[in-house]
Design a protein around this motif. Structure first.
Motif, short mmCIF file in Angstrom:
data_model
loop_
_atom_site.label_atom_id
_atom_site.label_comp_id
_atom_site.label_asym_id
_atom_site.label_seq_id
_atom_site.Cartn_x
_atom_site.Cartn_y
_atom_site.Cartn_z
N ARG A 89 47.34 132.41 94.35
CA ARG A 89 47.77 132.27 95.77
C ARG A 89 46.65 133.03 96.78
NH1 ARG A 89 51.93 133.32 99.50
NH2 ARG A 89 52.81 135.06 98.09
N VAL A 90 46.53 132.39 97.65
CA VAL A 90 45.59 133.02 98.77
C VAL A 90 46.71 133.24 100.09
CG1 VAL A 90 43.64 132.54 100.26
CG2 VAL A 90 43.45 131.69 98.38
N ILE A 91 46.79 134.58 100.44
CA ILE A 91 47.60 134.87 101.44
C ILE A 91 46.98 135.11 102.70
CG2 ILE A 91 49.09 136.98 102.04
CD1 ILE A 91 48.98 137.95 99.33
N ASN A 92 45.66 135.37 102.75
CA ASN A 92 44.97 135.52 103.99
C ASN A 92 43.57 135.45 103.76
OD1 ASN A 92 44.91 136.48 106.78
ND2 ASN A 92 43.97 138.37 106.15
N THR A 93 42.87 134.94 104.97
CA THR A 93 41.37 135.02 105.08
C THR A 93 40.78 135.48 106.17
OG1 THR A 93 40.92 132.63 105.41
CG2 THR A 93 41.18 133.31 103.13
N MET A 94 39.73 135.77 106.29
CA MET A 94 38.69 136.27 107.49
C MET A 94 37.34 136.50 107.32
SD MET A 94 40.08 140.26 108.10
CE MET A 94 39.22 140.34 109.84
N THR A 95 36.69 136.45 108.23
CA THR A 95 35.22 136.54 108.12
C THR A 95 34.95 138.11 108.62
OG1 THR A 95 34.78 135.46 110.13
CG2 THR A 95 34.64 134.24 107.97
N LEU A 96 33.82 138.65 108.47
CA LEU A 96 33.39 139.92 108.86
C LEU A 96 31.75 139.82 109.41
CD1 LEU A 96 34.56 142.50 106.45
CD2 LEU A 96 35.82 141.28 108.19
N THR A 97 31.49 139.90 110.56
CA THR A 97 30.25 139.91 111.36
C THR A 97 29.58 141.43 110.99
OG1 THR A 97 30.95 138.29 112.81
CG2 THR A 97 28.79 139.24 113.31
N LEU A 98 28.34 141.44 110.56
CA LEU A 98 27.64 142.51 110.23
C LEU A 98 26.68 142.72 111.10
CD1 LEU A 98 27.80 142.37 106.32
CD2 LEU A 98 29.51 143.16 107.92
N PRO A 99 26.26 143.95 111.50
CA PRO A 99 24.88 144.25 112.31
C PRO A 99 23.77 143.73 111.44
CG PRO A 99 26.05 146.32 111.40
CD PRO A 99 26.88 145.09 111.09
N ALA A 100 22.76 143.34 112.02
CA ALA A 100 21.57 142.88 111.23
C ALA A 100 20.32 142.52 112.25
CB ALA A 100 21.90 141.57 110.15
N LEU A 101 19.17 142.43 111.47
CA LEU A 101 18.21 141.76 112.39
C LEU A 101 17.98 140.48 112.10
CD1 LEU A 101 15.32 144.43 111.15
CD2 LEU A 101 16.02 143.94 113.70
N GLU A 102 18.59 140.01 110.98
CA GLU A 102 18.65 138.41 110.66
C GLU A 102 20.31 138.43 110.51
OE1 GLU A 102 17.32 137.21 106.70
OE2 GLU A 102 17.17 139.55 106.22
N PRO A 103 20.87 136.97 110.34
CA PRO A 103 22.17 136.92 110.57
C PRO A 103 22.69 137.33 109.00
CG PRO A 103 21.14 135.02 111.54
CD PRO A 103 20.03 135.89 110.94
N ARG A 104 23.83 138.06 109.17
CA ARG A 104 24.55 138.63 107.97
C ARG A 104 25.94 138.56 108.27
NH1 ARG A 104 21.42 138.69 103.07
NH2 ARG A 104 19.30 138.99 103.86
N GLY A 105 26.57 138.34 107.08
CA GLY A 105 28.15 138.53 107.07
C GLY A 105 29.06 138.80 105.89
N ALA A 106 30.24 139.06 105.93
CA ALA A 106 30.93 139.16 104.90
C ALA A 106 32.22 138.26 105.11
CB ALA A 106 31.08 140.52 104.59
N VAL A 107 32.68 137.78 103.77
CA VAL A 107 33.82 137.23 103.73
C VAL A 107 35.06 138.11 103.01
CG1 VAL A 107 33.16 135.00 103.72
CG2 VAL A 107 33.42 136.01 101.69
N LEU A 108 36.41 137.94 103.40
CA LEU A 108 37.59 138.63 102.93
C LEU A 108 38.64 137.57 102.54
CD1 LEU A 108 39.12 141.71 104.53
CD2 LEU A 108 40.37 139.84 103.98
#
Length: 241
Positions: A89-108
């Protein structure tokens, strides 16, 4: 016990330069982890269409995909997504924006497996050392300010050439950094780009690189995996970097 894995699927393009999403699904079934972080799941240009659709994943495997895509036909956030075995079961989700010269991110994503709760971060760090270190610091800061702390696994393609220092130094301050083994290039793996990082309340019972013949053809990376046990003050039994 819970099993996790991370896999950079290179937009489902194999070392034979054929785009074959069903081959990727077959590799994921070989790995057989409960939760899997994927990198480079979307095509790079245009509408950023997912190379591996949620419908295909659900129809041909025991997994479901969390859609983090901001565009209609995308699945990932900057190419990152998380799959979980059906019934988890998935309780919660979110995206994380990361500092970068090119677009980068993480998912939670936070999960309830029925016997335990666990937080999973999937990420793909940049090619430049300075920005990788900044991205590691950003991930750790964003985790620190969340309202609820959970046993946490951070995994993905760190693009870290060295076995210590750089972004690994930031992660290892308060976490266990696991090097399952060389995962790049899949045809002759010599670099441990793909890592699994855990909070210290998780015991890593076993970890490794999935080196099947199919995996050597599926992408330029090999999947990495770990079997984990959640427990307070657990000590890792795997090699740390």
């Amino acid at each position: 016990m819970i099993s996790v894995a991370s896999y950079n699927i290179r937009k489902s393009v194999g070392t034979d330069w054929k785009r074959d999403p069903l081959r990727i699904i077959d590799i994921l079934k070989e790995v057989d982890a409960d939760i899997i972080a994927l990198q480079e799941v979307d095509r790079r240009f245009g509408s950023r269409t997912a190379s591996l659709s949620p419908e295909l994943i659900s129809e041909h495997s025991e997994y479901e995909a969390i859609s983090f895509g901001m565009r209609e036909r995308s699945l990932g956030w900057h190419g990152n997504t998380i799959l979980h075995r059906k019934g988890v079961r998935v309780i919660n989700t979110m995206t994380l924006t990361l500092p970068a010269l090119e677009p980068r991110g993480a998912v939670l994503a936070d999960f309830d497996t029925g016997s335990e709760r666990i937080r999973i971060i999937g990420l793909h760090l940049g090619l430049v050392d300075l920005w990788r270190r900044r991205q590691a610091q950003s991930v750790l800061h964003q985790l620190d300010v969340l309202d609820e702390a959970l046993p946490t696994v951070i995994m993905g393609d760190l693009n870290q050439w060295t076995t210590e220092g750089g972004c690994l130094a930031h992660f290892s301050e308060n976490h266990q950094v696991i090097a399952p083994g060389p995962s790049f290039h899949s045809s002759r793996p010599v670099l441990s780009f793909d890592r699994i990082i855990t909070t210290t309340d998780i015991t890593v019972r076993e970890s490794g690189v999935h080196r099947s013949e199919l995996a050597r053809k599926g992408s330029d990376h090999l999947p990495v995996w770990a079997r984990l046990e959640i427990g307070v003050n657990a000590a890792s039994m795997a090699k740390t970097a």
